[in-house]
Enzyme design. Sequence first.
Site, PDB file in Angstrom:
ATOM      1  CB  CYS A   5      -0.151  -0.057   1.055  1.00 38.41           C
ATOM      2  SG  CYS A   5      -1.767  -1.246   1.485  1.00 38.41           S
ATOM      3  N   GLY A  34      -1.961   1.018  -4.583  1.00 32.41           N
ATOM      4  CA  GLY A  34      -2.354   0.852  -4.586  1.00 32.41           C
ATOM      5  C   GLY A  34      -4.425   1.091  -4.439  1.00 32.41           C
ATOM      6  CG  ASN A 110       4.255   0.015   2.309  1.00 32.75           C
ATOM      7  OD1 ASN A 110       5.055   0.601   1.860  1.00 32.75           O
ATOM      8  ND2 ASN A 110       3.773  -1.362   1.210  1.00 32.75           N
ATOM      9  N   GLY A 111       3.281  -3.064   4.484  1.00 29.58           N
ATOM     10  CA  GLY A 111       4.212  -3.825   4.336  1.00 29.58           C
ATOM     11  C   GLY A 111       3.760  -5.411   4.596  1.00 29.58           C
ATOM     12  CE1 TYR A 256       4.555  -2.657 -12.904  1.00 29.30           C
ATOM     13  CE2 TYR A 256       4.351  -3.462  -9.916  1.00 29.30           C
ATOM     14  CZ  TYR A 256       3.668  -3.398 -11.309  1.00 29.30           C
ATOM     15  OH  TYR A 256       2.388  -3.103 -11.913  1.00 29.30           O
TER      16      TYR A 256
HETATM   17  P1  AMP Z   1       3.209 -11.463 -15.562  1.00 30.47           P
HETATM   18  O1  AMP Z   1       4.023 -12.093 -15.642  1.00 30.47           O
HETATM   19  O2  AMP Z   1       2.175 -12.301 -15.848  1.00 30.47           O
HETATM   20  O3  AMP Z   1       2.923 -12.063 -14.193  1.00 30.47           O
HETATM   21  O4  AMP Z   1       3.480 -10.118 -15.657  1.00 30.47           O
HETATM   22  C1  AMP Z   1       4.142  -9.164 -15.197  1.00 30.47           C
HETATM   23  C2  AMP Z   1       3.673  -8.096 -15.662  1.00 30.47           C
HETATM   24  O5  AMP Z   1       3.466  -7.194 -14.346  1.00 30.47           O
HETATM   25  C3  AMP Z   1       5.299  -6.778 -15.393  1.00 30.47           C
HETATM   26  O6  AMP Z   1       5.626  -6.527 -15.928  1.00 30.47           O
HETATM   27  C4  AMP Z   1       5.093  -6.286 -14.423  1.00 30.47           C
HETATM   28  O7  AMP Z   1       3.943  -4.512 -15.083  1.00 30.47           O
HETATM   29  C5  AMP Z   1       3.394  -6.342 -13.409  1.00 30.47           C
HETATM   30  N1  AMP Z   1       4.132  -6.340 -12.560  1.00 30.47           N
HETATM   31  C6  AMP Z   1       5.042  -8.015 -11.611  1.00 30.47           C
HETATM   32  N2  AMP Z   1       4.851  -7.820 -10.221  1.00 30.47           N
HETATM   33  C7  AMP Z   1       3.531  -6.555  -9.944  1.00 30.47           C
HETATM   34  C8  AMP Z   1       2.887  -6.802  -9.301  1.00 30.47           C
HETATM   35  N3  AMP Z   1       3.198  -7.942  -8.015  1.00 30.47           N
HETATM   36  N4  AMP Z   1       1.643  -6.348  -8.923  1.00 30.47           N
HETATM   37  C9  AMP Z   1       1.421  -5.768  -9.849  1.00 30.47           C
HETATM   38  N5  AMP Z   1       2.193  -5.868 -11.314  1.00 30.47           N
HETATM   39  C10 AMP Z   1       3.378  -6.514 -11.293  1.00 30.47           C
END
Ligand code: AMP
Length: 471
Positions: A5, A34, A110-111, A256
């Site tokens: 969050c 979030g 957050n955590g 990311y």
């Molecule tokens: P996937 O390999 O289909 O699980 O999706 C990977 C993509 O989702 C990556 O390119 C990131 O942009 C995004 N992503 C990676 N980790 C997360 C996460 N924890 N929560 C939301 N999106 C994520």
Amino acid sequence: MKDKCGIVGIHSKDSSKDVSSYIYYGLHALQHRGQESAGIATYSDNGNGLKHYCGMGLVADVFKDNQIDELNGEVGIGHVRYSTTGQSKLESSQPFITTFDDFVIAIAHNGDIINSKHLRKELIDEGYEFISDTDSEVLCYLIKREYENSKTNDMVEILENISEILLGSYSLVILVNEDIYAMRDPAGMKPLVIAEKDDFYIVASETVAFDVMGANFIRDFEPGEIVYFKDNKINSHIVKKAKTCQKAHCMFEYVYFARPDSVIDGKTVYQVRLNIGKELYKEFPIDADVVMPVPDSSIPAAIGYSRASGIPYGEGLIKNRYVGRTFIMPTQEERELAVKLKMNPLVSELKDKKIVLIDDSIVRGTTSESLIEILKEAGAKEIHLMIGCPPVIAPCYYGVAMASKDELVAANNTVDEIKEKLGVDSLGYISLDALIDSIGISSEDLCLGCVNEDYPTEIPKDLEVETYYKF
Ligand code: AMP
């Protein structure tokens, strides 16, 4: 259910100044952390006491019209909650509130407290009744128990004592009547920063929250630091545990999670991502017509690759930014439809082109699989997929809901196998060393658990992991 969050806390030095609208704007700036629910709690000494409102959805949807005016107070905290595949419900939204004796307490977290299951059981055995499944509620009752056991109402002492038993990651803002306490876990896993604006002290997950308020950044919290604003100044205490605990800043915030225009632990996230692109070119110099990002998170890395290689930067996938959360689709056809709803190929930019496609990470591999399919259908001649994070081979237990090990494509396949699966002409993952150089923080001070399985804390055996929610 866990608590990823974004958090904000504001203390007004002047009791006539209202903090609610600043919290609201701060939460807007942290919306990327979030989207599932949002909440604000404020406190006013003028007899109104605590005001609190939470709702499901985006900040702009939760707080309508007069809602913010009604939340006026001189101190306050706010929270946006991340969405995972876990159950989504209002009781789990934050800030979480509790009252005892003369205290009104609100917590935003957050955590992930990774021993919270064990702590919750302990508290239930002692007679505490839980209404949600959040770590914040566990924290509230730990504070209450510590207050009763240690016969002190010194919140710093209480938090110091609680830090001894907490395991995991936590950046916290806590409203205790008219005071705010904020705390970063002893390894400094999640970001937490502090700023000042005229009559306000502000703490937040990321510096972008300050930018929107026009507040001046002061500094990052130290790992294990508790900050409070008694006598209208910044008071600080570092918990004992921080002295024996290695720093472990989350690498994935840079890759990311955080906004590119934030500065975390002295590093501008945008610059880190530009570096990642440059390093990717050094490690995988491809001869191509165009470098394209998977929008939005990979844009700076694609620019970095383009600058380093001289290959023009272009857009091949256009993101529809207004599509929120879609339901998990049971069939492949529906899943593809959901991806197409979010990303549309730009045929004129793709047809017959040799493309370097940059993505920040591959977790389960399902997103890349669908996107590659879309690019091929649009006529791309060659696709070279470059990833700004080393293979994710292990779950995150500290708040970035990735996936369980059996869902992680790189935990169960070699890079060559993934390349075949995705049907790309080449696949390159940035090396761990190059990623660490890009961030510019020593590997000893980073949490790299998801890429090297070297976790900064012990991991309880019965700990469950969550998958994030996407498409
Ligand atoms: P996937 O390999 O289909 O699980 O999706 C990977 C993509 O989702 C990556 O390119 C990131 O942009 C995004 N992503 C990676 N980790 C997360 C996460 N924890 N929560 C939301 N999106 C994520």
